[in-house]
Write an enzyme that holds these catalytic residues in place. Structure first.
Site, mmCIF file in Angstrom:
data_model
loop_
_atom_site.group_PDB
_atom_site.id
_atom_site.type_symbol
_atom_site.label_atom_id
_atom_site.label_comp_id
_atom_site.label_asym_id
_atom_site.label_seq_id
_atom_site.Cartn_x
_atom_site.Cartn_y
_atom_site.Cartn_z
ATOM 1 N N ASP A 356 111.970 28.811 53.708
ATOM 2 C CA ASP A 356 110.787 28.590 54.540
ATOM 3 C C ASP A 356 111.249 28.445 55.982
ATOM 4 O OD1 ASP A 356 111.980 26.125 54.820
ATOM 5 O OD2 ASP A 356 110.275 24.958 54.080
ATOM 6 N N ASP A 358 110.840 25.607 59.207
ATOM 7 C CA ASP A 358 110.378 24.245 59.476
ATOM 8 C C ASP A 358 110.314 23.984 60.975
ATOM 9 O OD1 ASP A 358 110.832 23.185 56.538
ATOM 10 O OD2 ASP A 358 112.724 24.137 57.100
ATOM 11 N N ASP A 450 106.622 24.907 57.211
ATOM 12 C CA ASP A 450 106.332 23.471 57.262
ATOM 13 C C ASP A 450 106.213 23.040 58.715
ATOM 14 O OD1 ASP A 450 106.424 23.142 54.527
ATOM 15 O OD2 ASP A 450 108.542 22.558 54.480
HETATM 16 N N1 CTP Z 1 112.308 17.131 54.006
HETATM 17 C C1 CTP Z 1 111.735 15.889 53.994
HETATM 18 N N2 CTP Z 1 110.594 15.657 53.271
HETATM 19 C C2 CTP Z 1 110.032 16.661 52.566
HETATM 20 C C3 CTP Z 1 110.609 17.932 52.566
HETATM 21 C C4 CTP Z 1 111.760 18.137 53.312
HETATM 22 O O1 CTP Z 1 112.244 14.994 54.651
HETATM 23 N N3 CTP Z 1 108.934 16.412 51.871
HETATM 24 C C5 CTP Z 1 113.507 17.351 54.802
HETATM 25 C C6 CTP Z 1 114.688 17.651 53.912
HETATM 26 O O2 CTP Z 1 115.422 16.488 53.674
HETATM 27 C C7 CTP Z 1 115.469 18.623 54.719
HETATM 28 C C8 CTP Z 1 114.493 19.243 55.689
HETATM 29 O O3 CTP Z 1 113.314 18.484 55.580
HETATM 30 O O4 CTP Z 1 116.418 17.915 55.463
HETATM 31 C C9 CTP Z 1 114.233 20.682 55.401
HETATM 32 O O5 CTP Z 1 113.809 20.848 54.066
HETATM 33 P P1 CTP Z 1 113.750 22.268 53.372
HETATM 34 O O6 CTP Z 1 112.925 23.195 54.152
HETATM 35 O O7 CTP Z 1 113.329 22.024 51.965
HETATM 36 O O8 CTP Z 1 115.278 22.684 53.302
HETATM 37 P P2 CTP Z 1 116.170 23.538 54.295
HETATM 38 O O9 CTP Z 1 117.391 22.738 54.534
HETATM 39 O O10 CTP Z 1 115.408 23.956 55.498
HETATM 40 O O11 CTP Z 1 116.576 24.772 53.405
HETATM 41 P P3 CTP Z 1 115.847 26.194 53.315
HETATM 42 O O12 CTP Z 1 116.585 27.060 54.260
HETATM 43 O O13 CTP Z 1 115.986 26.630 51.915
HETATM 44 O O14 CTP Z 1 114.420 25.998 53.711
HETATM 45 MN MN MN Z 2 113.538 24.915 55.319
HETATM 46 MN MN MN Z 3 110.739 22.973 54.392
#
Ligand code: CTP
Ligand code: MN
Ligand code: MN
Length: 526
Positions: A356, A358, A450
């Site tokens: 995703d 963020d 997000d």
């Molecule tokens: N996070 C959080 N609360 C959530 C979801 C995520 O605090 N409900 C934090 C996670 O701890 C992470 C960050 O947001 O540090 C990003 O989460 P995520 O998008 O799931 O992971 P990524 O590290 O961005 O990996 P990816 O590249 O797969 O998206």
């Molecule tokens: Mn992410």
């Molecule tokens: Mn995320």
């Protein structure tokens, strides 16, 4: 006839069986000076100043070590109780060179020295045979090949000497792993445990994988990992099997197992968690197609997940993330001039793809961020850019956060989980070609996004908490709690001893409050 003393010089197993074996105490560290026999001051005059000896208690046992120490000192040898940089000869019994190095590494770490252990030529790793022969001769005998546990040259060339701090937040872990084959295998086992709702086991494998990704070079033998933090017997066994046979049977069979494959496919649907997936799996639903045929009731989120399944399971590229970032910035500027947008999550850590994208939103004037998410989402919807959105309101109140609550992994910011509709023009050429052969080329793709909003006063904490990785975040909180009596969340840092919140305007300040060296986002890929 040899005196009795000779019998005691032999390793315990080789001694006269009628002798009562010396009980081996479990001792955490050979440096422990509580063994009073050893810590007695050396009343004997030192004849051999050049050789600074250290007897490793590991496998030798404290009594035998104390005995050998007294004997050596009575003959004028210089024997240290604690390992230090002045030591020139490390003497051990029934240990391999790797084991001794691993011990030296961990001893350094426990002593608060996070550097490398002394370079090989500075210290000789010797077998007890050198010591016993020297005792007989009454002087340090010449070191022969058979005395050395490792050739000093070989040490420098072939043996990686690793010093690994135990918390991920004490280490800089970049994306350039030297042991990806091994860490990927352990990640499969981690994921399998997570899909079986065994969080503890999952974290254990994640930690082991993270240590492998931290190491400065590719490892060639599992023994080189002995003594490193987080590498339990199970992980070591998997590593050894892969190094020796090319693959691990356990990992391969996990990947092939019905449950693992089905759980991966089902939790790969946006809005479907492990519990729901498991319930479906038990009903015989193993694939997306079977789910669609089953007539199971799906909530609004899951419907969107099913509808955009293939897009959402295709990695988001950095170019796509930048294109989304542009859209978000345009929206934010339109509804709240002055508000700021920051890329967070994996892309901030330098990843080139993600599941995703963020973003963290804030406003320099405290309070002006309140309700921002509604305006931004309304603007994006009006432009037809959203395929799905779900807003959660801010529910964080500092006055209500005690140390007991604020360490929760879930924060309470205003936020939106969404699916963007990204026009194909914004897409890279590689992305375009992936759709070839499938239906007629779509003019857009779905991307998970997000959006999180934080007040300026909490911005640094939100930035740190949402940049990840998840293991890095977990260890930051664990470090804060266990090592500093503090409680860290994405909102605040609370000092339990002082009973107050510690303010910070930057991530650097938070690391400083925690007594940690600053690690930039690119080093947080644990
Ligand atoms: N996070 C959080 N609360 C959530 C979801 C995520 O605090 N409900 C934090 C996670 O701890 C992470 C960050 O947001 O540090 C990003 O989460 P995520 O998008 O799931 O992971 P990524 O590290 O961005 O990996 P990816 O590249 O797969 O998206
Ligand atoms: Mn992410
Ligand atoms: Mn995320």
């Amino acid at each position: 006839m040899r005196p009795i003393l000779d019998d005691r010089l032999r390793a315990p197993e080789k001694r006269n069986p009628t002798m009562v074996p010396l009980k081996r105490r479990r001792v955490v560290s050979s440096c422990d000076s509580s063994t009073s026999d050893v810590s007695n001051t050396n009343n004997n005059r030192i004849k051999f100043q050049q050789q600074v000896l250290f007897l490793l208690e590991r496998k030798m046992g404290s009594s035998r070590r104390a005995f050998l120490t007294r004997l050596g000192r009575s003959k004028g040898f210089r024997i240290e109780e604690r390992f230090s940089e002045s030591v020139t000869h490390v003497i051990s019994e029934n240990n391999s060179g790797d084991e001794v190095w691993a011990w030296l590494n961990s001893a350094q770490e426990e002593g608060g020295h996070h550097g490398q252990p002394p370079a090989p030529p500075a210290v000789r790793l010797l077998d007890i045979s050198w010591y016993t022969e020297s005792m007989h001769e009454g002087r340090p005998v010449e070191i022969q090949d058979r005395h050395t546990l490792q050739e000093p040259q070989q040490n420098a060339e072939e043996l990686p000497l690793f010093s690994v701090p135990s918390y991920a937040c004490q280490r800089s872990t970049t994306l350039h792993s030297h042991n990806l084959l091994l860490s990927d295998a352990l990640s499969v086992l981690a994921q399998s445990a997570e899909l079986a709702e065994d969080e503890g086991r999952g974290v254990a494998f994640r930690r082991a994988a993270a240590v492998l990704n931290f190491l400065p070079k590719a490892i060639s033998a599992a023994e080189h990992l002995r003594g490193l933090p987080s590498l339990g017997e199970h992980s070591l066994r998997v590593v050894q099997e892969i190094l020796e046979d090319g693959s691990s049977r356990e990992v391969e069979s996990t990947k092939q197992s019905d449950q693992y494959r089905a759980m991966k496919a089902l939790t790969g649907i946006f809005g479907v968690g492990v519990k729901t997936a498991h319930r479906w799996f038990k009903l015989g639903i193993h694939t997306l197609a079977q789910l669609e045929d089953s007539g199971q009731a799906l909530n609004h989120t899951q419907q969107a997940g099913v509808q955009h399944y293939s897009d959402l399971n295709q990695p988001v590229t950095k170019a796509e993330a930048d294109a989304i970032g542009h859209l978000v910035e345009t929206a934010v500027v339109a509804v709240s001039p002055g508000a700021q947008v920051t890329l967070i999550g994996g892309f901030r850590r330098g990843k080139v793809t993600g599941h995703d994208v963020d973003f963290l939103l804030t406003h320099p004037e405290e309070g002006k961020e309140d309700g921002l998410i509604f305006k931004v989402v309304a603007w994006l919807e009006a432009q037809g850019l959203l395929l799905y959105q779900k807003i959660t309101k801010n529910s964080y109140l500092e006055s209500k956060e005690g140390p007991s609550r604020s360490a929760s992994t879930m924060d309470r910011f205003e936020r939106c989980f969404s699916i963007f509709r990204l026009d194909q023009e914004e897409r890279s050429e590689e992305g375009r070609s992936l759709d070839d052969g499938k239906e007629t080329q779509k003019a857009w793709r779905a991307v998970r996004v997000d959006l999180v909003v934080s007040p300026k006063s909490q911005y640094a904490f939100a930035l740190l908490g949402w940049t990840g990785s998840k293991l890095f975040e977990r260890d930051l909180r664990r470090w804060a709690g266990h090592e500093r009596s503090m409680s860290l969340s994405s909102h605040a840092l609370f000092d339990i001893k002082q009973g107050k919140h510690l303010r910070a305007d930057s991530e650097e300040e938070i690391f400083a409050h925690l007594g940690l060296d600053y690690i930039p986002p690119s080093g947080r890929n644990a």
